[in-house]
Motif scaffolding. Sequence first.
Motif, PDB file in Angstrom:
ATOM      1  N   LYS A  91      16.831  -8.191 -39.620  1.00 36.85           N
ATOM      2  CA  LYS A  91      16.637  -9.601 -39.919  1.00 36.85           C
ATOM      3  C   LYS A  91      15.057  -9.646 -40.558  1.00 36.85           C
ATOM      4  O   LYS A  91      14.964 -10.422 -41.374  1.00 36.85           O
ATOM      5  N   LEU A  92      14.416  -9.108 -39.678  1.00 31.51           N
ATOM      6  CA  LEU A  92      12.913  -9.092 -40.215  1.00 31.51           C
ATOM      7  C   LEU A  92      12.421  -8.403 -41.599  1.00 31.51           C
ATOM      8  O   LEU A  92      11.851  -8.887 -42.525  1.00 31.51           O
ATOM      9  N   LYS A  93      13.326  -7.530 -41.612  1.00 33.33           N
ATOM     10  CA  LYS A  93      13.238  -6.617 -43.125  1.00 33.33           C
ATOM     11  C   LYS A  93      13.907  -7.582 -44.255  1.00 33.33           C
ATOM     12  O   LYS A  93      13.067  -7.652 -45.241  1.00 33.33           O
ATOM     13  N   VAL A  94      14.720  -8.356 -44.081  1.00 32.70           N
ATOM     14  CA  VAL A  94      15.388  -9.267 -44.963  1.00 32.70           C
ATOM     15  C   VAL A  94      14.374 -10.303 -45.214  1.00 32.70           C
ATOM     16  O   VAL A  94      14.196 -10.718 -46.179  1.00 32.70           O
ATOM     17  N   TYR A  95      13.910 -10.791 -44.276  1.00 34.87           N
ATOM     18  CA  TYR A  95      12.933 -11.959 -44.135  1.00 34.87           C
ATOM     19  C   TYR A  95      11.500 -11.553 -44.800  1.00 34.87           C
ATOM     20  O   TYR A  95      10.955 -12.538 -45.628  1.00 34.87           O
ATOM     21  N   LYS A  96      11.190 -10.414 -44.556  1.00 35.70           N
ATOM     22  CA  LYS A  96       9.944 -10.075 -45.231  1.00 35.70           C
ATOM     23  C   LYS A  96      10.167  -9.766 -46.842  1.00 35.70           C
ATOM     24  O   LYS A  96       9.367  -9.933 -47.625  1.00 35.70           O
ATOM     25  N   ALA A  97      11.303  -9.356 -47.251  1.00 35.41           N
ATOM     26  CA  ALA A  97      11.556  -9.335 -48.444  1.00 35.41           C
ATOM     27  C   ALA A  97      11.801 -10.495 -49.343  1.00 35.41           C
ATOM     28  O   ALA A  97      11.789 -10.800 -50.514  1.00 35.41           O
ATOM     29  N   SER A  98      12.531 -11.644 -48.701  1.00 38.72           N
ATOM     30  CA  SER A  98      12.346 -12.731 -49.268  1.00 38.72           C
ATOM     31  C   SER A  98      10.915 -13.508 -49.736  1.00 38.72           C
ATOM     32  O   SER A  98      10.165 -13.027 -49.158  1.00 38.72           O
ATOM     33  N   LYS A  99      11.562 -14.562 -50.352  1.00 39.38           N
ATOM     34  CA  LYS A  99      10.237 -15.470 -50.751  1.00 39.38           C
ATOM     35  C   LYS A  99      10.018 -16.549 -49.991  1.00 39.38           C
ATOM     36  O   LYS A  99      10.660 -17.545 -50.120  1.00 39.38           O
ATOM     37  N   ILE A 100       8.932 -16.413 -49.168  1.00 42.37           N
ATOM     38  CA  ILE A 100       8.449 -17.278 -48.157  1.00 42.37           C
ATOM     39  C   ILE A 100       7.460 -18.010 -48.531  1.00 42.37           C
ATOM     40  O   ILE A 100       6.335 -17.503 -48.932  1.00 42.37           O
ATOM     41  N   LYS A 101       7.699 -19.449 -48.705  1.00 41.05           N
ATOM     42  CA  LYS A 101       6.368 -20.092 -49.411  1.00 41.05           C
ATOM     43  C   LYS A 101       5.341 -20.297 -48.037  1.00 41.05           C
ATOM     44  O   LYS A 101       4.042 -20.226 -48.845  1.00 41.05           O
TER      45      LYS A 101
END
Length: 156
Positions: A91-101
């Motif tokens: 999950k952290l991998k997916v969240y890290k790759a996403s665009k968090i503002k």
Amino acid sequence: MIRNLFVFLFCGLLVYGCIKEIPNPKFAKVNEREISMFVESIVNEIAPVEKELNETQFAAWDGGNDEDYKKAAELEKKYRILLSDKEKFGKLKVYKASKIKDPMLKRQVEILYLMFLENQLDKDIIEELVNRSSAIEKKFNTYRAKIDDKEVSKIF
């Protein structure tokens, strides 16, 4: 003529298939509230163990007591095994790759990702590493130099 038409259509479909955007769940829009709750759940799980580990390690390093070193080793194993969870790391991998503002949330995800990354090992390997590092720490922290056959802890 018909053959050329089929070749043209086939090439057109091939090009369309190559350039069509394939949705990737890694880069799908993410809910920052969901990420924040996930980060908070991880922190709430590991923070008490980390605090107790740090206090026990300090006591072991300060006093050199065998029991403190054993307790610190057990707590470090527990802590590292918590950080070796493959599902949470995914999950952290997916969240890290996403665009968090939110820059703070982005940094929290990055730090947790790195903490989990270094612990992606088998349980047996983690236990062996902790046992070895604990033995080295104990040897280093309890060593006392000798001056004129007298053991000293400080040199003035």
